[in-house]
Design a protein around this motif. Structure first.
Motif, PDB file in Angstrom:
ATOM      1  N   PHE B  32     -16.720  -7.374 -35.015  1.00  0.00           N
ATOM      2  CA  PHE B  32     -17.286  -7.770 -36.305  1.00  0.00           C
ATOM      3  C   PHE B  32     -17.270  -6.611 -37.276  1.00  0.00           C
ATOM      4  CE2 PHE B  32     -19.248 -10.740 -33.378  1.00  0.00           C
ATOM      5  CZ  PHE B  32     -19.161 -11.922 -34.074  1.00  0.00           C
ATOM      6  N   ASP B  33     -17.115  -6.967 -38.567  1.00  0.00           N
ATOM      7  CA  ASP B  33     -17.363  -5.955 -39.602  1.00  0.00           C
ATOM      8  C   ASP B  33     -18.832  -5.574 -39.527  1.00  0.00           C
ATOM      9  OD1 ASP B  33     -14.814  -6.361 -40.512  1.00  0.00           O
ATOM     10  OD2 ASP B  33     -15.424  -7.887 -41.955  1.00  0.00           O
ATOM     11  N   ASN B  34     -19.087  -4.308 -39.788  1.00  0.00           N
ATOM     12  CA  ASN B  34     -20.470  -3.873 -39.725  1.00  0.00           C
ATOM     13  C   ASN B  34     -21.095  -4.015 -41.107  1.00  0.00           C
ATOM     14  OD1 ASN B  34     -22.866  -2.514 -39.355  1.00  0.00           O
ATOM     15  ND2 ASN B  34     -21.953  -1.080 -37.910  1.00  0.00           N
ATOM     16  N   GLY B  61     -27.650 -10.452 -19.236  1.00  0.00           N
ATOM     17  CA  GLY B  61     -27.453  -9.136 -19.834  1.00  0.00           C
ATOM     18  C   GLY B  61     -28.424  -8.969 -20.976  1.00  0.00           C
ATOM     19  N   GLU B  62     -28.583  -7.714 -21.403  1.00  0.00           N
ATOM     20  CA  GLU B  62     -29.597  -7.485 -22.434  1.00  0.00           C
ATOM     21  C   GLU B  62     -29.112  -7.984 -23.791  1.00  0.00           C
ATOM     22  OE1 GLU B  62     -29.476  -2.975 -23.814  1.00  0.00           O
ATOM     23  OE2 GLU B  62     -29.260  -3.174 -21.648  1.00  0.00           O
ATOM     24  N   SER B  63     -30.014  -7.997 -24.768  1.00  0.00           N
ATOM     25  CA  SER B  63     -29.684  -8.481 -26.113  1.00  0.00           C
ATOM     26  C   SER B  63     -28.553  -7.673 -26.702  1.00  0.00           C
ATOM     27  CB  SER B  63     -30.898  -8.339 -27.035  1.00  0.00           C
ATOM     28  OG  SER B  63     -31.836  -9.301 -26.721  1.00  0.00           O
ATOM     29  N   GLY B  64     -27.607  -8.356 -27.316  1.00  0.00           N
ATOM     30  CA  GLY B  64     -26.521  -7.656 -27.985  1.00  0.00           C
ATOM     31  C   GLY B  64     -25.349  -7.367 -27.086  1.00  0.00           C
ATOM     32  N   CYS B  65     -25.394  -7.820 -25.813  1.00  0.00           N
ATOM     33  CA  CYS B  65     -24.293  -7.476 -24.928  1.00  0.00           C
ATOM     34  C   CYS B  65     -23.116  -8.424 -25.122  1.00  0.00           C
ATOM     35  CB  CYS B  65     -24.746  -7.484 -23.478  1.00  0.00           C
ATOM     36  SG  CYS B  65     -25.088  -9.123 -22.858  1.00  0.00           S
ATOM     37  N   GLY B  66     -23.257  -9.458 -25.954  1.00  0.00           N
ATOM     38  CA  GLY B  66     -22.115 -10.291 -26.279  1.00  0.00           C
ATOM     39  C   GLY B  66     -22.103 -11.653 -25.614  1.00  0.00           C
ATOM     40  N   LYS B  67     -23.217 -12.063 -25.055  1.00  0.00           N
ATOM     41  CA  LYS B  67     -23.257 -13.362 -24.392  1.00  0.00           C
ATOM     42  C   LYS B  67     -23.012 -14.495 -25.383  1.00  0.00           C
ATOM     43  CE  LYS B  67     -27.550 -12.799 -23.107  1.00  0.00           C
ATOM     44  NZ  LYS B  67     -28.046 -11.541 -23.635  1.00  0.00           N
ATOM     45  N   SER B  68     -23.794 -14.470 -26.463  1.00  0.00           N
ATOM     46  CA  SER B  68     -23.661 -15.561 -27.429  1.00  0.00           C
ATOM     47  C   SER B  68     -22.294 -15.537 -28.081  1.00  0.00           C
ATOM     48  CB  SER B  68     -24.732 -15.452 -28.514  1.00  0.00           C
ATOM     49  OG  SER B  68     -26.005 -15.520 -27.937  1.00  0.00           O
ATOM     50  N   VAL B  69     -21.784 -14.357 -28.355  1.00  0.00           N
ATOM     51  CA  VAL B  69     -20.478 -14.281 -29.006  1.00  0.00           C
ATOM     52  C   VAL B  69     -19.410 -14.879 -28.105  1.00  0.00           C
ATOM     53  CG1 VAL B  69     -18.718 -12.696 -29.858  1.00  0.00           C
ATOM     54  CG2 VAL B  69     -21.095 -12.356 -30.479  1.00  0.00           C
ATOM     55  N   THR B  70     -19.528 -14.659 -26.785  1.00  0.00           N
ATOM     56  CA  THR B  70     -18.576 -15.260 -25.861  1.00  0.00           C
ATOM     57  C   THR B  70     -18.638 -16.786 -25.950  1.00  0.00           C
ATOM     58  OG1 THR B  70     -18.981 -13.402 -24.409  1.00  0.00           O
ATOM     59  CG2 THR B  70     -17.833 -15.289 -23.465  1.00  0.00           C
ATOM     60  N   PRO B  81     -13.711 -13.759 -41.843  1.00  0.00           N
ATOM     61  CA  PRO B  81     -14.538 -12.635 -41.461  1.00  0.00           C
ATOM     62  C   PRO B  81     -16.004 -13.041 -41.454  1.00  0.00           C
ATOM     63  CG  PRO B  81     -13.878 -12.446 -43.761  1.00  0.00           C
ATOM     64  CD  PRO B  81     -13.218 -13.656 -43.201  1.00  0.00           C
ATOM     65  N   PRO B  82     -16.870 -12.262 -40.908  1.00  0.00           N
ATOM     66  CA  PRO B  82     -16.720 -10.875 -40.458  1.00  0.00           C
ATOM     67  C   PRO B  82     -16.139 -10.752 -39.053  1.00  0.00           C
ATOM     68  CG  PRO B  82     -18.994 -11.558 -40.194  1.00  0.00           C
ATOM     69  CD  PRO B  82     -18.269 -12.712 -40.811  1.00  0.00           C
ATOM     70  N   GLY B  83     -16.041 -11.874 -38.339  1.00  0.00           N
ATOM     71  CA  GLY B  83     -15.565 -11.754 -36.958  1.00  0.00           C
ATOM     72  C   GLY B  83     -14.051 -11.595 -36.885  1.00  0.00           C
TER      73      GLY B  83
ATOM     74  N   SER C  14     -20.332  -0.651 -29.489  1.00  0.00           N
ATOM     75  CA  SER C  14     -20.593  -1.888 -28.777  1.00  0.00           C
ATOM     76  C   SER C  14     -21.776  -2.607 -29.413  1.00  0.00           C
ATOM     77  CB  SER C  14     -20.900  -1.593 -27.324  1.00  0.00           C
ATOM     78  OG  SER C  14     -22.206  -1.085 -27.220  1.00  0.00           O
ATOM     79  N   GLY C  15     -21.896  -3.913 -29.092  1.00  0.00           N
ATOM     80  CA  GLY C  15     -22.981  -4.716 -29.634  1.00  0.00           C
ATOM     81  C   GLY C  15     -24.343  -4.172 -29.244  1.00  0.00           C
ATOM     82  N   VAL C  16     -24.447  -3.627 -28.030  1.00  0.00           N
ATOM     83  CA  VAL C  16     -25.725  -3.087 -27.586  1.00  0.00           C
ATOM     84  C   VAL C  16     -26.109  -1.904 -28.458  1.00  0.00           C
ATOM     85  CG1 VAL C  16     -26.901  -1.962 -25.677  1.00  0.00           C
ATOM     86  CG2 VAL C  16     -25.391  -3.889 -25.253  1.00  0.00           C
ATOM     87  N   ALA C  18     -25.083  -1.451 -31.472  1.00  0.00           N
ATOM     88  CA  ALA C  18     -25.388  -1.967 -32.809  1.00  0.00           C
ATOM     89  C   ALA C  18     -26.828  -2.439 -32.873  1.00  0.00           C
ATOM     90  CB  ALA C  18     -24.444  -3.115 -33.158  1.00  0.00           C
ATOM     91  N   MET C  19     -27.283  -3.089 -31.794  1.00  0.00           N
ATOM     92  CA  MET C  19     -28.661  -3.556 -31.747  1.00  0.00           C
ATOM     93  C   MET C  19     -29.639  -2.397 -31.802  1.00  0.00           C
ATOM     94  SD  MET C  19     -29.093  -6.804 -31.531  1.00  0.00           S
ATOM     95  CE  MET C  19     -28.724  -8.346 -30.764  1.00  0.00           C
ATOM     96  N   ARG C  20     -29.221  -1.266 -31.195  1.00  0.00           N
ATOM     97  CA  ARG C  20     -30.125  -0.117 -31.179  1.00  0.00           C
ATOM     98  C   ARG C  20     -30.052   0.665 -32.483  1.00  0.00           C
ATOM     99  NH1 ARG C  20     -27.832   1.806 -25.873  1.00  0.00           N
ATOM    100  NH2 ARG C  20     -28.752   0.417 -24.328  1.00  0.00           N
TER     101      ARG C  20
HETATM  102  N1  LIG Z   1     -21.893 -12.962 -37.329  1.00  0.00           N
HETATM  103  C1  LIG Z   1     -21.994 -11.686 -36.905  1.00  0.00           C
HETATM  104  N2  LIG Z   1     -21.777 -10.680 -37.796  1.00  0.00           N
HETATM  105  C2  LIG Z   1     -21.866  -9.404 -37.417  1.00  0.00           C
HETATM  106  N3  LIG Z   1     -22.189  -9.002 -36.183  1.00  0.00           N
HETATM  107  C3  LIG Z   1     -22.431  -9.964 -35.261  1.00  0.00           C
HETATM  108  C4  LIG Z   1     -22.357 -11.342 -35.590  1.00  0.00           C
HETATM  109  N4  LIG Z   1     -22.664 -12.057 -34.486  1.00  0.00           N
HETATM  110  C5  LIG Z   1     -22.924 -11.157 -33.513  1.00  0.00           C
HETATM  111  N5  LIG Z   1     -22.777  -9.893 -33.969  1.00  0.00           N
HETATM  112  C6  LIG Z   1     -22.956  -8.667 -33.209  1.00  0.00           C
HETATM  113  O1  LIG Z   1     -22.476  -8.844 -31.929  1.00  0.00           O
HETATM  114  C7  LIG Z   1     -23.339  -8.264 -30.985  1.00  0.00           C
HETATM  115  C8  LIG Z   1     -23.514  -9.209 -29.829  1.00  0.00           C
HETATM  116  O2  LIG Z   1     -24.266 -10.315 -30.251  1.00  0.00           O
HETATM  117  P1  LIG Z   1     -24.687 -11.529 -29.273  1.00  0.00           P
HETATM  118  O3  LIG Z   1     -23.518 -12.022 -28.575  1.00  0.00           O
HETATM  119  O4  LIG Z   1     -25.411 -12.502 -30.109  1.00  0.00           O
HETATM  120  O5  LIG Z   1     -25.720 -10.875 -28.278  1.00  0.00           O
HETATM  121  P2  LIG Z   1     -26.527 -11.618 -27.118  1.00  0.00           P
HETATM  122  O6  LIG Z   1     -25.916 -11.133 -25.860  1.00  0.00           O
HETATM  123  O7  LIG Z   1     -27.919 -11.136 -27.250  1.00  0.00           O
HETATM  124  O8  LIG Z   1     -26.393 -13.065 -27.318  1.00  0.00           O
HETATM  125  C9  LIG Z   1     -24.619  -7.963 -31.660  1.00  0.00           C
HETATM  126  O9  LIG Z   1     -24.846  -6.586 -31.639  1.00  0.00           O
HETATM  127  C10 LIG Z   1     -24.429  -8.384 -33.088  1.00  0.00           C
HETATM  128  O10 LIG Z   1     -24.753  -7.313 -33.920  1.00  0.00           O
END
Ligand SMILES: Nc1ncnc2c1ncn2[C@@H]1O[C@H](COP(=O)(O)OP(=O)(O)O)[C@@H](O)[C@H]1O
Ligand SMILES: [Mg+2]
Lengths: 510, 366, 496
Positions: B32-34, B61-70, B81-83, C14-16, C18-20
């Protein structure tokens, strides 16, 4: 639903009272007070004592001597749909006739008792049916004239009193007010020795006043009897006969034009509403789709372009747009495409409604097109500023909803993007748009005041500006009242629409 | 109670239908774009997993590890974008979802792959009735008339244990409690009988009793319908009770894959161990709870795996083994049969044959 | 299909992480960060630049556009008419700009720039209050109705200076006592300096009531002038000539038929760069002087409305219940009728001067600020830090203004920029309707004379002031828009 509406309407009452009281106070606080305009019109007379009498007459007629709060209470009594006391009559043409007003005892009556021989006037004998109205009109005129004479004589008596007081030396002169005139209340209980200098003049003035009072009250008695004989039907619906009745609000008579304010407003309000009701849908129809498209292609050329354009338009004050439109588009010096003033052509009354071509092959634009041609510029000046507000709001709430969870759900269901945008995102963005009503409507109403002045459109705006120039309290107050009512009803309508659009809002719980 | 639909066959382990994965994620990378202006966020970085019919694959896995994105990538719901999809594929019924047109995706989304979300309170549109929202999904994916669709909706509501469904179809979401709304979400997801259900923390927002009911419900429906469930959760208790296969993720990578029993018996990756150690135990007296970091900060934890060094991004440079040049540093190694652990890709490991994690295991098999 | 197979990008996090918060831009502090983001927008920079231009002309208009010569040598000797005719407010503005601006930008490091700006604003308020009240006191004491001793003492040689000194001391004491600026020494010094400047300006600035501009022309014609230096724009707004009505831009004075007598003089060679208005006054000089009204009316009236609005909104939001119900009825009263409508009525019946106009705009448009503050305070009221402050027994005023206000003020401040734009619009509108302040050059007044009753349209009276009004309103709107986008976190969130 009904109880909700009633409660909302009840809540409007204090608001309307508050706003009218505020305007009333503002008018009273202003230099010259409420009657400043009247004094001005009386001031054109050359004779100073005539001016004073005229002023006294106006003050009596509109009750301007009373404390402001009493005047306001009286105004409220007129405006209130619930009336107390004797009901008014209503002429066939819809004019309201109030019973002749009571006349106070002449001031300082105890110090200057009545001369003995005062012949009572002939009592009123009701004439035959068709004579009832002319007779009443005659007696009413007489009573009015007699009252006017009497009021003038009171004024003369006060002048005489002031002169007398000055002759008596500082103890009496001290009772005069800062401008050197006498207020009769301040002389209550004062000895008026017949041998004091200037007494003869004072006594003569008192006697004249007394005689005029007698004549005025007799004339009033007869007019009242004629009034009670019922030349016209009574107006309103009785609740408690003789005590309480329901009637339409009485907006009073304009000082400056001597016409019922209700008539003036009835002529002006449709014009203002016409312009606003044309402008309102236009602004929504332009702004809302633009806002939707801007949010769908966020950051695209339409988004950026409309943002800049609308902000630019928003920054053009209405007066500026009006002056430019008049100057460059309407004025014959330049383009001269549009009419400069008014709402209709002078020949509009004889036009057919729709455009047509006559026998000679000449094209006539007809009433409808003529009106459209006249309102084009005013409407243009009224709408452009709201584009920015509305489209910005649409865009912002669309964007909010795009990231809402239920939109994600809809996408996860496989709803095509177009349907997601319209059925889910836009449907939910409607809610704040309805609330925007609250902001846009008053702004347009205010904008039309200015626009009517610029384009010389005879609407509420022109009426109010004229009234302000002349300090015509009745018109200003009635206008405030009407504008507040129209506005509050619009807000109520917005709330009802909101409740209809959002199932979470229910009247029973609200 | 669930009623068996005509035509739904009983699960028979070993049949061809059940022995092939319904969903296969291979080396998926999404970034993702930051929005804060920093470097790109690599939310998923080479994740692989496979899901079989009638299987529950728990992703933890902990928050932000990419579960939801998967999961969202599987639905193609990542905004671009941003993905951005950097690499990898997601195979569903033999087709790569990443290459599908939006038009084809519409019929898969909600029809063959359904998803339920964590936030039941806000995931239903407040201005439409439950019935409207259910029917919308049904009419989109099934060739039925309105009357028939209504029947399906009523049945779906009944399947998820909502009483008086006819009446409730006319109600609005705000008239429902959180648990009921999640049931509605499940009914909506399952009304079209999807092959795969992506359940993204479906019970996190609910209280414990409701949570158990909902998971029980999902299990029953899964058995009836041959459905594969990807269950995303933080809650190891939920994993222990419901999952067949567990996939542990960290920082966009898969760090360990195993069947649920083996994983709970003996976690191999230090991160997984940290995950387990951080659960408070009743009979252990501690002045402070153990955090995952306490475990992963301990270099000894990384030496327990013979023949390989577990992959860990925060490891000091010196502690890393010599890496295979020019390749991704991370590799998922099958350290024992049917057990995968993320390791540093060393030249020795590079030489070994690799199989991507792929486990047809189901609880009933044992 | 992978959008762009770029492989493993080493600079990605990494996303982790980014969260931190790894990789987030180093936090700068809320306001500094917001300000930096405002300045990143070209629209806001344009707006600020235009406002700076207006402010410059507002301060220096008397030196730039003046029909008094800067210096003049005649038989009577050398004179400085321009300086002699400067009013106290002119002197103070010039002093404030010349001393204050460099101090704000280059001043001591001990104070932050925002604090220095705050001190300058406080000094401005103090000076304005001193000038206005001094003038009022002198006018009051000089009135025919006053007792003899009052009149005599004000007419004594030291009467005015001592009255002004008293007023200046009072306001200096108030300014020094105000508890908001932290640095005590700076506060005292600034208050003292301002009081001294105000005293000097009010006591000794020119108070020649009758201004005769024709004098210079007569001197010129009779050849009495030996040497003269004119201001860059040798016209004043008050200088009107009935023989110079409605001349087009660029006209030479001598080319006006009725002024052909001046053909060979220096006066005849002057040009009316932007034309002249319906009264025969130069447009350019009025445009320049009108910058003062434009700047001051927007800022002062918005200041008043924000002050009232925040107070009312804070009370409503903090106390809720009955207080809220009652005060909100008042807000509703103002919402029931369009504000412009009320303003027209008020401006129509009240005296026509700048202060009254600022006051009524301020007093009638506070409801927006009140509603914003109320909503914020309702939200904040339930939050832990407020509950904690309350539990600690802090007095209400402390909780309201120390703890809640800084957290709840953001939307009001963003809105303030739009409010300034609205106030400028209102001023133009009222001036157009003939309800504007008397005796003040104003863009709106110029604009209103563009369309005469006879139906002729004078384009230069519409275009130049119109452009100035438009650009000013646009500037504040652009600034407000930039601030809203910079501060509103909802809009910053990545959407769909
Ligand atoms: N739409 C988005 N735009 C920017 N960053 C995103 C977006 N969706 C998710 N992310 C980033 O991807 C990382 C993983 O998110 P996510 O898969 O939701 O975590 P979780 O494992 O808690 O479900 C997070 O750090 C978040 O910042
Ligand atoms: Mg998640």
């Amino acid at each position: 639903m009904i109880s909700y509406l009633l409660r909302r309407l009840a809540f409007m009452v204090p608001t309307v009272l508050g706003i009218t009281l505020m305007v009333f106070m503002l008018l009273a606080l202003a230099p010259g007070g409420i009657g400043a305009g009247l004094a001005g019109s009386a001031g054109q007379l050359s004779d100073t004592s005539k001016v004073a009498q005229m002023q006294a007459y106006f003050e009596d007629r509109y009750g301007l001597n009373d404390p402001v709060i009493v005047q306001y209470a009286r105004w409220l009594g007129r405006i209130s749909p619930v009336k107390f006391g004797e009901r008014d009559l209503r002429t066939p043409s819809g004019e309201r006739v109030a019973p002749p007003r009571a006349i106070d005892d002449p001031p300082l009556a105890e110090a200057f008792p009545a001369p003995t021989a005062e012949v009572a006037a002939a009592p009123y004998a009701p004439p035959a049916g068709e004579q009832l109205v002319p007779e009443f009109k005659k007696l009413q005129r007489e009573a009015e004239g007699a009252r006017r004479d009497y009021i003038g004589s009171v004024r003369q008596f006060r002048d005489a009193l002031a002169e007398w007081a000055k002759q008596q030396g500082p103890s009496m002169a001290g009772r005069l007010d800062s401008k050197g005139s006498a207020r009769t209340e301040d002389f209550r209980g004062v000895e008026f020795p017949p041998d004091s200098p200037g007494y003869a003049k004072l006594a003569a003035a008192a006697a004249a006043m007394r005689a005029k009072w007698f004549r005025a009250s007799a004339a009033r008695e007869r007019a009242l009897a004629a009034f009670r004989a019922g030349p016209y039907p009574k107006s309103g619906i009785p609740l408690l006969p003789g005590l309480v009745s329901l009637d339409t609000p009485d907006l009073g008579v304009a000082f400056s034009k001597n016409r019922p304010v209700a008539d003036l407003i009835a002529a002006a309000l449709p014009v203002t509403l016409l312009i606003n009701l044309i402008a309102f849908p236009i602004s929504y129809l332009v702004a809302v789709p633009t806002g939707i498209l801007a949010s769908v292609r966020r950051g695209g050329w339409l988004d950026v372009g409309s943002g800049f354009l609308f902000l630019g338009l928003y920054s053009v004050p209405t007066v500026l747009a009006g002056v430019f439109a008049i100057g460059f588009l309407a004025n014959r010096q330049y383009l001269g495409w549009f009419p400069v003033s008014g709402l209709h052509d002078s020949a509009a009354a004889s036009m057919t409604f729709l455009p047509h071509t006559d026998a000679a092959g000449l094209w006539h634009r007809g009433y409808l097109l003529d009106t459209a041609w006249h309102v084009a510029l005013p409407v243009l000046c009224l709408v452009y500023a709201s584009f920015a507000v509305l489209s910005k709001q649409t865009r912002a709430s669309m964007l909010d909803n795009f990231s809402a969870d239920y939109v994600r759900t809809a996408k996860a269901k496989g709803v095509p993007r177009k349907d997601v945008v319209m059925r889910h995102v836009f449907r939910n963005s409607l809610l704040p748009l309805i609330t925007m009503f609250v902001g846009v409507f008053p702004a347009m109403l205010a904008g039309s005041v200015v626009i009517e002045r610029i384009f010389t459109v005879p609407g509420m705006g022109s009426l109010i500006l004229e009234a302000i120039d002349l300090r015509d309290r009745e018109i200003i107050l009635a206008n405030t009242f009407m504008v507040a009512c129209v506005n509050l009803l619009a807000l109520l309508l917005a709330d009802i629409l909101y409740a209809a659009a959002d199932p979470r809002v229910s009247f029973n719980r609200a | 109670m669930t009623q068996r639909q005509p035509g739904a066959t009983l699960a028979e382990p070993g049949t061809d239908r059940l022995s092939r994965p319904v969903l296969e994620v291979t080396d998926l990378a999404v970034s993702f774009d930051n929005s804060a202006g920093g470097p790109r966020v690599q939310a998923v970085n080479g994740a692989s997993m496979a899901l079989y019919p009638q299987q529950t694959l728990a992703v933890v896995g902990e928050s932000g590890c990419g579960k939801s994105v998967t999961a969202m990538s599987t639905m193609q719901l990542i905004a671009r974008p941003p993905g951005r999809f950097d690499r990898g594929s997601i195979l569903f019924e033999g087709r790569d979802i990443c290459t599908l047109e939006e038009r084809d995706m519409l019929s898969i989304r909600g029809g063959k792959i359904a998803m339920i979300f964590q936030e039941p309170m806000t995931s239903l549109n407040p201005v439409y009735t439950i019935g409207d929202q259910l029917l919308e999904a049904i009419l989109l994916h099934q060739r039925v008339g309105p009357e028939e669709a209504r029947g399906i909706a009523v049945q779906a509501m009944r399947d998820v244990g909502i009483r008086k469904p006819e009446e409730r179809l006319g109600m609005y979401p705000h008239q429902f409690s959180g648990g009921m709304r999640q049931r509605v979400m499940i009914a909506m997801a399952l009304a079209c009988r999807p092959k795969v259900l992506l359940a993204d923390e479906p019970t996190t927002a609910l209280d414990v009793t409701i949570q158990a009911q909902i998971l029980e419900l999902l299990r029953e429906l899964q058995r009836d319908r041959d459905m594969g469930i990807m269950l995303i959760t933080h809650n190891l208790g939920v994993v222990a009770e419901n999952a067949d296969v567990v996939c542990v993720m960290y920082a966009g990578r898969v760090v360990e894959v195993a069947n649920v029993f083996e994983l709970f018996d003996e976690p191999l990756h230090p991160y997984t161990r940290g995950l387990f150690r951080s659960i408070p135990m009743l009979r252990e007296a501690k002045h402070r709870l153990v955090t995952i970091r306490d475990v992963t900060d301990e270099p000894a934890e990384f030496r327990r795996l013979p023949g390989a060094v577990p992959w860990w991004p925060d490891m000091p440079q010196g502690a890393r083994p010599a890496l295979a040049a020019g390749r991704d540093e991370h590799v998922l190694v099958e350290v024992r049969p049917d057990r995968w652990v993320a390791c540093w890709r060393t030249p020795e490991l590079e030489a070994r044959p690799h199989r991507r994690p792929n486990l047809a295991f189901r609880r009933g098999d044992r | 299909m992978p959008d762009a197979p770029i492989g493993h990008a080493p600079q990605a996090i990494s996303g982790v992480d980014a969260m931190r918060g790894v990789g987030a831009v180093q936090a700068k502090g809320f306001w500094e960060d917001a300000w930096a983001r405002v300045l990143a927008r070209p629209g806001a920079v344009f707006g600020l630049s235009w406002i700076a231009v207006i402010a410059f002309f507002a301060v220096f208009a008397p030196l730039i556009a003046n029909a008094h010569p800067v210096t003049l040598v005649t038989d009577r000797g050398r004179e400085w008419p321009l300086l002699e005719h400067l009013a106290p407010a002119d002197w103070l503005l010039l002093a404030g700009a010349v001393l204050g601006t460099p101090w704000v930008f280059l001043g001591p490091r001990r104070l932050k720039r925002s604090q220095r700006l705050g001190v300058l604003v406080a000094c401005g308020l103090q000076a304005a209050a001193t000038v206005v009240l001094s003038a009022a006191v002198v006018a009051w004491a000089d009135d025919a109705d006053r007792a003899a001793w009052v009149k005599d003492s004000i007419r004594a040689p030291w009467g005015i200076p001592s009255a002004v000194a008293a007023v200046a001391l009072v306001f200096a004491a108030v300014a020094a006592w105000v508890p908001s600026v932290e640095c005590r020494r700076v506060r005292l010094g600034a208050a003292g300096l301002t009081a001294a400047l105000a005293f000097l300006a009010c006591s000794f600035a020119g108070r020649t009531a009758l201004v005769n501009f024709e004098r210079y022309l007569e001197d010129e014609r009779s050849g009495a002038i030996r040497e003269v230096v004119w201001a860059p724009v040798p016209w004043s707004p008050q200088y009107t000539r009935s023989d110079m009505v409605a001349q087009a831009p660029g006209t030479r004075v001598a080319d006006v038929p009725s002024l052909s007598a001046y053909a060979d003089t220096a006066f005849g060679a002057r040009r009316l760069l932007l034309g002249s208005d319906a009264l025969g006054g130069d447009v350019l000089s009025q445009m320049l002087w009108a910058c003062r009204l434009s700047i001051s009316i927007g800022i002062v009236s918005t200041g008043i409305s924000v002050a009232i609005g925040i107070t009312m909104g804070a009370l409503m939001g903090y106390f809720g219940g009955k207080v809220d119900l009652f005060l909100f009825r008042i807000v509703e009263i103002f919402m029931a009728v369009p504000v412009l409508f009320l303003l027209i009525v008020a401006a129509g019946v009240l005296p026509r001067n700048t202060y009254v106009m600022m006051a009524i705009i301020g007093c009638f448009s506070w409801t927006g600020a009140a509603r914003f503050t109320r909503a914020e305070f309702l939200k904040l009221r339930g939050q832990d830090f407020v509950q904690a402050a309350r539990a600690n027994g802090l007095p209400v005023s402390k909780i309201l203004f120390r703890h809640m206000l800084p957290n709840g003020i953001t939307p009001v401040l963003v809105d303030a920029s739009f409010a300034v734009a609205a106030a400028i619009t209102v001023e133009a509108t009222l001036s157009y309707l003939g309800l504007g302040p008397d005796g003040q050059a104003s863009w709106g007044k110029l604009l209103s004379s563009a369309t005469a009753a006879t139906g002729t349209f004078v384009w230069w009276l519409a275009v130049f002031p119109g452009a100035a009004i438009f650009l000013s309103v646009l500037s504040y709107n652009l600034l407000g828009e930039a601030m809203r986008d910079a501060i509103d976190p909802k809009l910053r969130k990545a959407a769909h």
